[in-house]
Scaffold this active site. Structure first.
Site, PDB file in Angstrom:
ATOM      1  N   LYS A  66       0.803  -1.235   0.000  1.00 15.82           N
ATOM      2  CA  LYS A  66       0.000   0.000   0.000  1.00 15.82           C
ATOM      3  C   LYS A  66       0.833   1.281   0.000  1.00 15.82           C
ATOM      4  CE  LYS A  66      -4.257  -1.770   2.043  1.00 15.82           C
ATOM      5  NZ  LYS A  66      -5.328  -1.533   3.018  1.00 15.82           N
ATOM      6  N   ASP A 102      -9.997   3.213   2.184  1.00 12.24           N
ATOM      7  CA  ASP A 102     -10.137   2.470   3.450  1.00 12.24           C
ATOM      8  C   ASP A 102     -10.813   3.309   4.542  1.00 12.24           C
ATOM      9  OD1 ASP A 102      -8.975   0.024   2.679  1.00 12.24           O
ATOM     10  OD2 ASP A 102      -6.960   0.784   3.050  1.00 12.24           O
ATOM     11  N   ALA A 129      -2.113   2.030  16.127  1.00 17.66           N
ATOM     12  CA  ALA A 129      -1.453   3.050  15.303  1.00 17.66           C
ATOM     13  C   ALA A 129      -0.694   2.403  14.142  1.00 17.66           C
ATOM     14  CB  ALA A 129      -0.522   3.898  16.167  1.00 17.66           C
ATOM     15  N   LYS A 157       4.127   6.124  17.921  1.00 15.92           N
ATOM     16  CA  LYS A 157       3.434   5.884  16.649  1.00 15.92           C
ATOM     17  C   LYS A 157       2.073   6.584  16.619  1.00 15.92           C
ATOM     18  CE  LYS A 157       3.670   1.665  14.850  1.00 15.92           C
ATOM     19  NZ  LYS A 157       3.620   0.170  14.981  1.00 15.92           N
TER      20      LYS A 157
HETATM   21  P1  ATR Z   1      -2.171  -2.599  10.227  1.00 14.79           P
HETATM   22  O1  ATR Z   1      -1.217  -1.979   9.246  1.00 14.79           O
HETATM   23  O2  ATR Z   1      -2.909  -3.790   9.691  1.00 14.79           O
HETATM   24  O3  ATR Z   1      -3.073  -1.603  10.863  1.00 14.79           O
HETATM   25  P2  ATR Z   1       0.120  -2.951  12.002  1.00 14.79           P
HETATM   26  O4  ATR Z   1       0.848  -1.877  11.318  1.00 14.79           O
HETATM   27  O5  ATR Z   1       0.797  -4.280  12.120  1.00 14.79           O
HETATM   28  O6  ATR Z   1      -1.294  -3.278  11.389  1.00 14.79           O
HETATM   29  O7  ATR Z   1      -0.312  -2.408  13.454  1.00 14.79           O
HETATM   30  C1  ATR Z   1      -0.682  -3.278  14.429  1.00 14.79           C
HETATM   31  C2  ATR Z   1      -1.265  -2.515  15.613  1.00 14.79           C
HETATM   32  O8  ATR Z   1      -1.541  -3.499  16.620  1.00 14.79           O
HETATM   33  C3  ATR Z   1      -0.309  -1.511  16.235  1.00 14.79           C
HETATM   34  O9  ATR Z   1      -1.048  -0.473  16.826  1.00 14.79           O
HETATM   35  C4  ATR Z   1       0.365  -2.355  17.320  1.00 14.79           C
HETATM   36  O10 ATR Z   1       0.916  -1.636  18.411  1.00 14.79           O
HETATM   37  P3  ATR Z   1       2.433  -1.111  18.348  1.00 14.79           P
HETATM   38  O11 ATR Z   1       2.423   0.080  17.458  1.00 14.79           O
HETATM   39  O12 ATR Z   1       2.753  -0.786  19.759  1.00 14.79           O
HETATM   40  O13 ATR Z   1       3.233  -2.251  17.792  1.00 14.79           O
HETATM   41  C5  ATR Z   1      -0.808  -3.165  17.803  1.00 14.79           C
HETATM   42  N1  ATR Z   1      -0.344  -4.366  18.480  1.00 14.79           N
HETATM   43  C6  ATR Z   1       0.207  -5.451  17.933  1.00 14.79           C
HETATM   44  N2  ATR Z   1       0.522  -6.350  18.903  1.00 14.79           N
HETATM   45  C7  ATR Z   1       0.142  -5.813  20.085  1.00 14.79           C
HETATM   46  C8  ATR Z   1       0.173  -6.248  21.469  1.00 14.79           C
HETATM   47  N3  ATR Z   1       0.655  -7.441  21.806  1.00 14.79           N
HETATM   48  N4  ATR Z   1      -0.319  -5.411  22.410  1.00 14.79           N
HETATM   49  C9  ATR Z   1      -0.807  -4.203  22.088  1.00 14.79           C
HETATM   50  N5  ATR Z   1      -0.866  -3.738  20.809  1.00 14.79           N
HETATM   51  C10 ATR Z   1      -0.395  -4.521  19.827  1.00 14.79           C
END
Ligand code: ATR
Length: 281
Positions: A66, A102, A129, A157
């Site tokens: 993307k 989106d 985020a 983020k």
């Molecule tokens: P997408 O692009 O699909 O929105 P991504 O970029 O992988 O997905 O983002 C995943 C989100 O899930 C992020 O907000 C991430 O938090 P961080 O920015 O702190 O990584 C959150 N996330 C993933 N695993 C997590 C966990 N174990 N606890 C809390 N938040 C989590």
């Protein structure tokens, strides 16, 4: 000859967009076809150039392309530039233009759930985020609600998204602050991946959730996450991520064809393919 559209992603085998879009094209008797293409990152530029060579009307773009696709396009909409990601390309007489549907798709889903438009009274909390959060935050702020708050495990983020996509008056919260202030939000959205796996912790504690709050999880597989089930038990009005998937697709459909698709038909196809129960609300 049919007008060609499709999806560039890696992997794409799980995508239901071909069934969803082809059914909508067929229903209106449109001579359009939608096909999915598994494109490894090193072949992305070639794939985009092929859209012009083979006179594609456009395509969708999904993970992980993307953002990477943007330098290969001729023009980028203001919305996609601010979000920093393109999910829909339109071939406008040989000029490839990148859009992002989106966020606007998500907003359409929320407005359908609430049976009203987002207004200047609305207080909205977005958890997460990542890429989905960026698109959703941009589109929500564009509707001028009272406040959009963003909370994420990694606060830096969230601050970045607030700077790029939200308004001066919007706020960044820690997850703990968001949990404590939960009762002050009328719309609460999970954009994190927490809930995709059975043993995931909740994205946010719902201890302080008010009855009647709109709670949306953009996950649709599982069809109803544990977090949504808990929210419903506490009297929330819930929705999953099917609406966002369907409406982002519907907006892309309109950009390619100039027509409005049958959204109910598209939704039935998505729900059937993910094995969900049609009525969640
Ligand atoms: P997408 O692009 O699909 O929105 P991504 O970029 O992988 O997905 O983002 C995943 C989100 O899930 C992020 O907000 C991430 O938090 P961080 O920015 O702190 O990584 C959150 N996330 C993933 N695993 C997590 C966990 N174990 N606890 C809390 N938040 C989590």
């Amino acid at each position: 000859m049919a007008q060609l559209t499709g999806l560039l992603g890696y992997p794409v085998h799980h995508s239901v967009s071909p069934q969803m879009q082809n059914a909508a094209f067929n229903e209106q008797g449109l001579s359009f076809e939608y096909e999915k293409f598994n494109v490894p990152p090193e072949q992305l530029q070639q794939a985009v150039e092929a859209l012009k060579t083979f006179h594609y009307k456009g395509c969708n773009v999904t993970i992980p392309h993307k953002t990477a696709v943007m330098p290969f396009l001729d023009e980028i909409s203001e919305e996609a530039r601010r979000i920093g990601a393109v999910n829909t390309i339109v071939n406008e007489n040989g000029v490839l233009v990148g859009y992002n549907t989106d966020g606007a798709g998500f907003v359409k889903g929320v407005e359908r759930l609430m049976n009203r438009r987002i207004s200047s009274q609305d207080t909205i909390l977005v958890i997460g985020a990542g890429g989905a959060s960026r698109a959703i935050c941009y589109a929500l702020a564009n509707k001028n609600p009272k406040v959009v708050a963003i909370a994420n495990r990694t606060e830096a983020k969230a601050t970045q998204i607030a700077n790029d996509c939200l308004r001066e008056s919007d706020v960044v919260l820690s997850l703990q602050q968001a949990e404590e202030q939960l009762a002050s939000f009328g719309i609460v959205i999970n954009t994190t991946s927490m809930g995709m796996n059975e043993d995931d912790p909740l994205p946010l504690s719902l201890t302080h959730l008010n009855e009647g709050t709109y709670v949306i999880d953009i996950i649709y597989n599982p069809f109803q996450t544990k977090w949504l089930t808990l929210a419903k038990e506490k009297g929330a009005i819930i929705d999953n991520g099917v609406a966002m998937l369907v409406f982002q697709g519907a907006l892309a459909f309109t950009k390619w064809t100039g027509k409005e698709p049958n959204v109910s038909l598209m939704e039935q196809i998505v729900v059937k393919s993910v094995g969900g129960n049609y009525v969640i609300r």
